[in-house]
Design an enzyme around this catalytic site. Structure first.
Site, mmCIF file in Angstrom:
data_model
loop_
_atom_site.group_PDB
_atom_site.id
_atom_site.type_symbol
_atom_site.label_atom_id
_atom_site.label_comp_id
_atom_site.label_asym_id
_atom_site.label_seq_id
_atom_site.Cartn_x
_atom_site.Cartn_y
_atom_site.Cartn_z
ATOM 1 N N GLY A 127 0.825 -1.203 0.000
ATOM 2 C CA GLY A 127 0.000 0.000 0.000
ATOM 3 C C GLY A 127 0.858 1.251 0.000
ATOM 4 O O GLY A 127 1.024 1.915 1.021
ATOM 5 N N TYR A 128 1.434 1.535 -1.133
ATOM 6 C CA TYR A 128 2.299 2.714 -1.269
ATOM 7 C C TYR A 128 1.622 3.797 -2.095
ATOM 8 O O TYR A 128 1.235 4.837 -1.595
ATOM 9 C CB TYR A 128 3.611 2.302 -1.955
ATOM 10 N N SER A 129 1.470 3.529 -3.420
ATOM 11 C CA SER A 129 0.959 4.554 -4.332
ATOM 12 C C SER A 129 -0.468 4.953 -3.983
ATOM 13 O O SER A 129 -1.239 4.163 -3.451
ATOM 14 C CB SER A 129 0.951 4.034 -5.771
ATOM 15 N N GLU A 244 13.904 -3.043 -3.870
ATOM 16 C CA GLU A 244 13.064 -3.315 -5.037
ATOM 17 C C GLU A 244 13.846 -3.090 -6.332
ATOM 18 O O GLU A 244 13.758 -3.875 -7.253
ATOM 19 C CB GLU A 244 11.822 -2.407 -4.988
ATOM 20 N N ASN A 381 10.949 5.212 -15.068
ATOM 21 C CA ASN A 381 12.304 5.315 -15.602
ATOM 22 C C ASN A 381 12.768 6.766 -15.724
ATOM 23 O O ASN A 381 13.970 7.031 -15.695
ATOM 24 C CB ASN A 381 12.395 4.569 -16.939
ATOM 25 N N GLU A 382 11.828 7.687 -15.823
ATOM 26 C CA GLU A 382 12.217 9.110 -15.798
ATOM 27 C C GLU A 382 12.799 9.455 -14.421
ATOM 28 O O GLU A 382 13.818 10.149 -14.318
ATOM 29 C CB GLU A 382 11.003 10.009 -16.096
#
Lengths: 395, 382
Positions: A127-129, A244, A381-382
């Site tokens: 439960g992060y984003s 991660e 990736n940005e």
């Protein structure tokens, strides 16, 4: 300087390989080999089999029930598992929340949670984003308000992968909004059976249900489920994200996919001949094979370095995800216009209806679509390039 | 040099776009696709009333005498709205084959029926194992009595199951890869021995595999001269490719617009993400690809009806090469800039991405067309 594995490492590889030959169930091997739909059962069953062998958590130290392998052995283990067609183990418990509990959790939390992660009996979710907090994770707004011996949690988490199976979820929550955004965050462990939690599916562009929204409406969480100190959750989250990124290189999985792609290139026909005989296609395959080799060596260099992987791990995330995406793109292109048909039922092993072309075409486009997520999640990736420019190049 | 549209063409474009904006919304489109047909009788009739189904047919067959530029305008509008109606299959491919190769009787029987919206058709040509090679045909047509008997299987038949009638290619003489010896036949979808297996496509379209098992047709089913159909097949696939290029340009434009809009509303780190230069440059590249694609879609349309085979083939392959690559770049970047939302079924961007991806796999991917362009270059310089 020696690129060869030591005799001990090679012997270890053989031991793992033999174990996999004898113990990986055939039905799971088939699902993985044909890239059929994943399910909870295959992940749990495989975790139980590994646990029985004492290999349930390749990255854990001995004191918590791990085998105590060094980084290279862990990599060999993962690679052999992937090449044999074993399902990926559930990272959320094993590689995300467990290291945080080991490093920052209480003894009670260790005793309560680690065994269930190891034996596969408890399914963990992340439960992060949140809808408004992706790359800018620290802006998260789910709140936990202290009331006596409980936190009252309100808010919404999103992109919760396989959260539909979740027993527990680890969450970043805001416990203090009077300080800088990173400083008011705490790390909570929440039982998903608690009243007020609602898990709703998000259908992805390939038509599959893989991720979820998780809503929290006045969810009562006992204070003993706080990991470490209140308002220090950001430190723990960063520690976890570091873990991660190393895993996101996925070399073992990509080597397995490369092997499959080479088979596909021999099987799929172009003007009545295997497409591997098509120079343009073969050149692209050769290029990708070369890039995968470079990635493999880069991963080994990072893992065997004396210091912990730092911001350089971003290289692994960027190249690992880009190479993965290209593998699935080539697999789709190899099957040509057979890939356009969408036959979701054919992703189950009991399907005996018609196919379009060979079985290679069944997962081809869906996999390609699905893998676009790789360059977006786990820190886009940005963001990874920003990390390299700021923290490595010092710009 | 004149890139202006005629008044009539502008009217066509304006009215079609207006119609689609109202009647072909994201939600309605989803309904049409979920119906399992990917086509809606009401929409198809409306297209007929607007004259879309008649534009490129001769006036003596109830047509409007238009050309590939008109097709380009229609397809570009379809691409913007991701229309899944069987226009390419019925009007461009099957209709085009009859218009350019059919007998007077065939034209009179078929073209007005397409124009009025009564008749849907499909072109059954590609075969398993061929990939994109147009002369790789094993389906056979044996002369028998006063007609032919067809046997074989066809793949990637766009909207095959939704068609009332197919045009199937078959070999009347020669071997698998021979250009000589191919013929075209009208085959009723319900004829004895015809099996059409219908599949949904990832982009909301329908695709089919067709099996022909001792299918008997009369001599009047032959379209064009026996053994000589390769030129017609090549030309209609070129016309279909030009149409697909225009569709992709419409979808690329829509993706650029959707992405520019999304990045201005999505905030991270306290600002709209459109403020980040790395994203701005990515959108600038998307825009460049869409513009280059538009130029090549015009080139493709300008040559699509040409009988100068070499010039037409080169133009079409150059267009499909760049547009296939552009569609890939624009599709991937559009999804990336939408972040996690870009990989969900609920976002318009993911649907644009899927169509832009599959467009590259139809009628030859970029590698295939690069090979064609490269061979043409060698032939000129050698």
């Amino acid at each position: 300087m020696d690129l060869n594995y030591t005799p001990e490492q090679e012997a270890f590889r053989q031991e793992v390989r033999h174990f996999l030959q004898d113990n990986l169930p055939a039905d799971i091997r088939e699902r993985m080999g044909k890239r059929l739909r994943h399910n909870k059962d295959m992940t749990v069953r495989w975790q139980q089999i590994l646990h029985k062998q004492g290999w349930g958590a390749s990255s854990w130290p001995v004191e918590f029930g791990g085998p105590g392998w060094d980084e290279v052995r862990q990599l060999i283990f993962e690679e052999e598992c992937a090449m044999a067609g074993a399902p990926r183990q559930l990272d959320f418990g094993l590689r995300m929340v467990a290291p945080v509990i080991m490093k920052f959790g209480s003894d009670e939390q260790k005793d309560r949670h680690l065994p269930g992660i190891l034996d596969g009996s408890v399914w963990w979710s992340q439960g992060y984003s949140e809808p408004g907090s992706g790359s800018d994770l620290a802006s998260l707004r789910t709140t936990a308000r202290r009331e006596g011996e409980y936190y009252i949690v309100n808010g919404q988490k999103t992109w919760t992968t396989l959260g539909q199976y979740g027993d527990w979820i680890f969450c970043l929550v805001r416990t203090n909004d009077e300080v800088k955004s990173q400083e008011g965050i705490s790390f909570l462990l929440i039982d998903m059976e608690t009243p007020g939690i609602d898990v709703r599916p998000i259908i992805m562009l390939d038509g599959e249900h893989e991720v979820n929204d998780v809503f929290f409406d006045n969810v009562k969480v006992p204070v003993e489920n706080l990991v470490g100190e209140e308002d220090k959750g950001w430190t723990y989250a960063k520690y976890l994200l570091g873990h991660e990124r190393t895993g996101l290189a996925n070399v073992g999985q990509w080597k397995t996919m490369m092997r499959r792609l080479k088979e596909i290139a021999r099987e799929e026909q172009d003007d009545g001949k295997p497409i591997i005989e098509n120079t343009r296609f073969r050149d692209r395959l050769a290029q990708l094979d070369t890039e995968l080799r470079a990635l493999e060596i880069t991963v080994l260099r990072v893992l065997t370095a004396s210091s912990d992987p730092g911001p350089e791990a971003s290289i692994l995330k960027i190249r690992g995800t880009e190479i993965g995406q290209q593998l699935f793109e080539l697999a789709m292109e190899a099957t040509g216009h057979n890939a356009i048909a969408h036959i979701p039922d054919a992703l189950e092993p009991d399907y005996d209806g018609p196919l379009v072309g060979s079985h290679n075409a069944v997962p081809a486009a869906g996999d390609y679509f699905n893998m676009r997520k790789l360059s977006i999640f786990g820190g886009s990736n940005e963001i990874q390039r920003n990390i390299i420019t700021k923290l490595v190049l010092g710009l | 040099m004149n890139f202006d549209l005629t008044g009539e063409q502008r009217m066509l474009q304006d009215s079609l776009r207006r119609f689609l904006a109202n009647e072909y919304t994201f939600d309605k489109r989803r309904e049409y696709i979920n119906s399992g047909k990917s086509t809606d009788d009401g929409i198809w009739s409306a297209f007929a009333e607007m004259g879309l189904l008649a534009y490129t047919f001769p006036e003596e067959n109830d047509g409007l005498g238009g050309n590939a530029i008109d097709t380009m305008l229609v397809m570009e509008s379809f691409g913007r709205a991701l229309v899944t109606e069987p226009y390419l299959a019925t009007v461009v491919l099957a209709g085009g084959l009859i218009r350019d190769n059919g007998s007077d009787a065939q034209k009179a029987a078929i073209l007005p029926a397409i124009a009025s919206g009564e008749k849907r058709m499909a072109f059954a040509h590609y075969e398993q194992g061929a990939r994109y090679n147009l002369s790789y045909v094993n389906t056979s047509a044996k002369s028998e009595g006063n007609g032919y008997v067809l046997n074989g299987s066809k793949a990637a038949v766009i909207h095959g199951y939704q068609a009332h009638q197919l045009i199937a290619s078959a070999r009347t003489s020669g071997n698998t890869r021979d250009e000589n010896g191919l013929s075209l036949f009208l085959v009723d979808a319900g004829a004895d021995g015809v099996t059409i297996r219908d599949f949904p496509a990832h982009d909301g379209f329908r695709t089919a595999e067709v099996t022909l098992n001792n299918v008997k047709v009369g001599v009047d089913a032959l379209v064009g001269a026996a053994d000589q159909a390769f030129a017609a097949i090549e030309k209609v696939i070129d016309q279909g490719t030009a149409a697909l290029c225009a569709e992709a340009v419409g979808a690329m434009d829509a993706m650029v617009e959707a992405t520019v809009e999304y990045t201005q509303t999505r905030k991270q780190f306290g600002v709209p993400i459109a403020r980040f230069q790395v994203l701005q440059h990515r959108m600038a590249d998307m825009f460049i690809q869409a513009q280059q694609g538009r130029s090549m879609a015009i080139v493709a349309a300008a040559y699509a009806d040409s009988d100068d085979r070499e010039a037409r083939r080169e133009a079409i392959s150059q267009a499909k090469l760049l547009i296939g690559q552009g569609a890939r770049l624009v599709g991937q970047a559009g999804v990336q800039l939408h972040g996690g939302m870009g990989v969900t079924d609920e976002m318009w961007a993911s649907h644009l991405f899927k169509r832009l991806t599959l467009v590259n796999l139809l009628f030859g991917d970029s590698d295939y067309h690069l090979a064609k362009v490269s061979e043409a270059l060698l032939a000129k310089l050698a």
